[in-house]
Every structure is written in structure tokens, then in C-alpha cells.
Design a protein around this motif. Sequence first.
Motif, PDB file in Angstrom:
ATOM      1  N   ASP A 105       6.487  28.759  -1.463  1.00 64.05           N
ATOM      2  CA  ASP A 105       6.529  29.694  -2.471  1.00 64.05           C
ATOM      3  C   ASP A 105       7.517  29.749  -3.247  1.00 64.05           C
ATOM      4  O   ASP A 105       7.464  29.814  -4.286  1.00 64.05           O
ATOM      5  N   GLU A 106       8.696  29.166  -2.924  1.00 62.30           N
ATOM      6  CA  GLU A 106       9.910  28.790  -3.849  1.00 62.30           C
ATOM      7  C   GLU A 106       9.392  28.037  -4.957  1.00 62.30           C
ATOM      8  O   GLU A 106       9.880  28.195  -6.193  1.00 62.30           O
ATOM      9  N   GLU A 107       8.944  27.029  -4.595  1.00 56.95           N
ATOM     10  CA  GLU A 107       8.232  25.832  -5.667  1.00 56.95           C
ATOM     11  C   GLU A 107       7.311  26.605  -6.605  1.00 56.95           C
ATOM     12  O   GLU A 107       7.304  26.251  -7.648  1.00 56.95           O
ATOM     13  N   LEU A 108       6.361  27.365  -6.199  1.00 61.10           N
ATOM     14  CA  LEU A 108       5.461  28.247  -6.767  1.00 61.10           C
ATOM     15  C   LEU A 108       6.314  29.008  -8.093  1.00 61.10           C
ATOM     16  O   LEU A 108       5.975  28.921  -9.155  1.00 61.10           O
ATOM     17  N   LEU A 109       7.299  29.819  -7.554  1.00 66.02           N
ATOM     18  CA  LEU A 109       8.076  30.549  -8.298  1.00 66.02           C
ATOM     19  C   LEU A 109       8.585  29.789  -9.659  1.00 66.02           C
ATOM     20  O   LEU A 109       8.991  30.032 -10.664  1.00 66.02           O
TER      21      LEU A 109
END
Length: 318
Positions: free
Chosen positions: A22-26
Motif C-alpha cells: 500500500d505504501e508503494e501504491l501511495l
Amino acid sequence: MRTGAAAGHAGYYHTAGCFGSDEELLGLAVPFLTDGVVSCEPSVVVLDDRNAELVRAALPAGAEVTFLPGGAVYERPAAAIRAYRKILAGHVAAGASQIRIFGELTTVTQGVTWDWWARYESAINQAYDDFPLWSICAYDTRSTPRAALADVMRTHPRTAMPDGQYLPNAGFTDPHLYLSEQRPLVPDPLQASEPTVELLNPTLSEARQAVHAADRGHVASMEVEDLVVAVSETVANAQRHGSGPVQLRLWSGTDRLVATITDAGAGPDDPFAGLLPAGDGTNGGLGLWIAHQSCNHVALHRHADGFTIRLTAGNPHH
């Protein structure tokens, strides 16, 4: 004026964005979208519900970003191209000098129907190139099959990294070449059984009647009628532009109808046939475009004995 990594670029700046958390998506989405808002550029998000909410919550309050439902946009590739071109043309007419789209194909597209979505990702390098578009096509490496990720690298000129870098993809393949490659046709399990109907050199009337004869009431009547039109158009193309004999086979399952049309020709000359508007309709372009609008999956296969088109009505995800 173009901004960010697309500054100075003419046409479509097409990037992949692979993420594993999720962090990489954001990290991919939020700076890309907020920079677009600051630059007064129309910014659009097309994600599934969960990821859309993650991105929405991470954006600054009041950020003017348009969210579209991924399932509605990415239903069929040709329809997605038509819808996006309409959106892009509207923004350009309103004065936009750059449009940003952060999109993600739905997980289901990366299964048995991935072949036509891979063709979509290649074709849009040309389909959107007359617009000042910068897009990041997001792919979750935790759920995207390895073979699909390999296609992503071949259909996107560059990759956006979560740290803000944009790296060229060494394996990027020109769409004319990519779309012309011979690929095996993954069989539908229904094709392991005898066809419900099999016709050699059918008339168009016989082809239409054959679809109705194969229908067992398991597919919505509107989708059956769409298949009737697609089969008729495809048989007409094979007769007009291919080489005989023309063979029509139909299979009926509990949730779908599958049709294959085979002739001894080499298939359409235009590698974009079916996905892009048909132009003057020569060499089968119009019929293939109609089939791509009408069916829930269209698979194309060039093989030693000729060319086969497989059309699916109902649920293609078996």
C-alpha cells in the motif's frame, strides 16, 4: 505546457507503475496526482474500491481529482479506448495542456482474458498519442501473474518508481510489432468437448441461426443477440478478406457461449484491428471492431493453418 516527467514530451507519456505494498501504491499515486492538481491539470483515478479509498484518504483535503469506477471503465478494451478518447477530447477542448490518469486494470482482467488487455496496453500507445496525456498504469506485483508483468514491460515505454524516478523499459516493443506477433490461443475448457454446432462455409443466415441453435438459455438474451451480430460480421470478414474454407464452431456452457471462426488466411493486415476505430473498414477492420464492442472476450490467433477468432458471450472467466 507539459509538467513533471512529461515536460517537453509530445503526445502520450505512457508509464507502468508496479507496486508491492500500500505504501508503494501511495508513493506512486499521491505525488503524481497532487502535482497535477497544483498545475491545474485534470487528474483522474481509476482504481478498485479499496485502492481508490486508500488514495482518496491520502490526498490533501479538497484536491480536485476525479475518481471513476475501474469495473465500469475496464469492461472491454475497445470500449475503454472509446470512453477514454471521449474524456481526453473533452479536457483538451476545455483548454487542458496535460491530463493525468492513474489507473489500474481490475484483477479479473489479468486472468484468462489478459490477452486482449495486453493488446489494449500496446494499442493505446497509438490510440492516445494525439492527446497530451500522462498516465501511470498501476500493477500490484503481489497479485499480477508473472507473464502479465512481462507483457507490461513490453507494452509500456517506461516505468514509474515509488521513489519518483521514471526509468525506460529496455524490453518495450513497438505496438506494430507486438500486436503482429503470433501467440498461442489458450483454449476455453468448453473446447475440449465436441462442438454444439459445426458448419463449413456457412451463409450469414446459417451462421446467425447456428448461434440461436447453440443457445441453451444460460446467457442473457441481449448478449446472445450481440454474439449473433459478432459471428455474422466475423464470418462475413473471413469470406470477404480471408481464404476458404471458413469453419464455424459453437460450444454451449452453463454460463457462456463460445464461437470460433477459422479460415486459411493470414488475418487482418492492420495490427490494431478490433481495438481502434475501423477507418474505411477494409480488410476486416469494421467487423472486428464490432465484435470487440459486442463480446465479453475476443481472442485472435494466427497459426500454421490460417487465422482463428474466438468470441465469447456470457462469462469469459471460466
